[in-house]
Structures are given as C-alpha cells and as structure tokens.
Design a protein around this motif. Structure first.
Motif, PDB file in Angstrom:
ATOM      1  N   THR A  23     -22.733  69.039 -10.244  1.00 40.48           N
ATOM      2  CA  THR A  23     -23.904  69.289  -9.520  1.00 40.48           C
ATOM      3  C   THR A  23     -24.811  70.691  -9.487  1.00 40.48           C
ATOM      4  O   THR A  23     -24.430  71.568 -10.357  1.00 40.48           O
ATOM      5  CB  THR A  23     -23.477  69.332  -7.891  1.00 40.48           C
ATOM      6  N   ARG A  24     -26.122  70.542  -9.203  1.00 34.12           N
ATOM      7  CA  ARG A  24     -26.786  72.004  -9.478  1.00 34.12           C
ATOM      8  C   ARG A  24     -26.392  73.116  -8.515  1.00 34.12           C
ATOM      9  O   ARG A  24     -26.781  74.319  -8.659  1.00 34.12           O
ATOM     10  CB  ARG A  24     -28.333  71.801  -9.181  1.00 34.12           C
ATOM     11  N   TRP A  25     -25.579  72.711  -7.473  1.00 35.62           N
ATOM     12  CA  TRP A  25     -25.207  73.307  -6.537  1.00 35.62           C
ATOM     13  C   TRP A  25     -23.710  74.461  -7.035  1.00 35.62           C
ATOM     14  O   TRP A  25     -23.537  75.578  -6.746  1.00 35.62           O
ATOM     15  CB  TRP A  25     -24.870  73.247  -5.089  1.00 35.62           C
ATOM     16  N   LYS A  27     -22.260  75.614 -10.259  1.00 38.66           N
ATOM     17  CA  LYS A  27     -22.313  75.603 -11.969  1.00 38.66           C
ATOM     18  C   LYS A  27     -21.012  75.601 -12.618  1.00 38.66           C
ATOM     19  O   LYS A  27     -21.245  74.923 -13.542  1.00 38.66           O
ATOM     20  CB  LYS A  27     -22.691  77.258 -12.445  1.00 38.66           C
TER      21      LYS A  27
END
Length: 184
Positions: A23-25, A27
C-alpha cells in the motif's frame, strides 16, 4: 541431593524479512521468519538479499524457560506448529526499523504483549531441536495442579427476608416500596 534448575536459557537469533509494502501507506513490510538457536550476538546484520527483499539477523535474545510456566509450554507444544513468540517495538532509533525486545515459548506471555497493542508480536515456527529442548524441560518440570474444591461458608443462603433493606441504615419504612405518587 541436587535440586533441579528452575530455569534454563539459550540465546536465540531472530531473522526478520523486509519486503516492499503493498500500500502507499506502508513502504515496507517487516515479518519475522526464522529463529537461530544458539546464535552469536547480532544487530540488524544483513544475511541475504533477493531483489528488494532483504533478510536480517535482527537480534539475539535469551530464551528463558521457567519451571512454573510449563503449562504454557505444553499448550505451545500441542499446537500444530509449535512456535517462538518475538516481541518487537517500533521505536525508530537511527537505522533500526524495529527494536527486538523479547523471545518467549509461552503463548500466554505472547498474548499478553499482543493485548496491549503497543508491541508487535510475531509467531515464528520452532526448529526440531528447539522443540525437543522445550519438550524435555517441560516434561522434567511439569507438575499437574491438584484441584481442591472450596468449602462453602456455614451461612445459610436459602433464607429470604423480603422487604428488609440494609440493616446498617435506619429505615422508617420498606426500602423496596414503590414511591408514592404526589397528588395535587
């Protein structure tokens, strides 16, 4: 006659694998994947790299077995996959992503740390040799606790005194009575 040791200890190295997050939340995704019984001290030593995935010998911690916690070890050993529980804290100290705090063979202790929500608890499968070591210690020290039924008080609980409130409080009338309606 020599008294048996009530605890034993073995250094356990823990291997943590870092993979790219999904996810982008997040790394990176950090997961404990293996234990190294009898390992030398280490502090986030890189062991293997496959593309972006990296395995680290994150830490070596003492695994202590206690004679009075054998019931917990029996529960762990009876599980389909006996495991070591690793407690990690996300403290962001320098280059270290996580701080390895504790390893335990007790699922009860692992659950206690998981319940706080402040630590990350990872379940790592035990090696065959580690299973044998925990099993031998547990069988040597385990004592079944004898159930002793508690005796009741002599006070009779079948007597009922309807309408009587707390004897310590002076009452002019019945304390269980419904309040009167005030008519104007």
């Amino acid at each position: 006659m020599a008294k048996a040791a009530s605890q034993i200890e073995m250094p356990i190295g823990v291997v943590v694998r870092k993979t790219p997050g999904v996810t982008r939340w997040a790394k990176w995704n950090w997961r404990a994947v293996a234990v190294l019984p009898g390992a030398a001290p280490a502090d986030w030593l890189e062991m293997r790299r496959e593309g972006e995935a990296v395995e680290y010998h994150a830490a070596t911690l003492p695994l202590t077995l206690w004679a009075d916690e054998t019931e917990a070890y029996l529960v762990n050993l009876s599980d389909t996959l006996p495991s070591i529980y690793l407690v990690l804290r996300d403290e962001l100290k320098g280059d270290q992503p996580l701080n390895a705090v504790l390893v335990t063979a007790s699922p009860f202790e692992g659950q206690d740390y998981a319940d706080t929500g402040e630590e990350i608890v990872e379940k790592i499968p035990m090696t065959e040799g580690l299973i044998a070591w925990v099993r031998d210690f547990t069988l040597k020290h385990h004592r079944d606790e004898v159930f002793i039924k508690r005796r009741r008080d002599k006070k009779r609980t079948d007597l009922v005194e309807d309408g009587k409130g707390d004897a310590r409080i002076r009452q002019v009338s019945d304390v269980y009575r419904a309040p009167r309606r005030i008519v104007q």
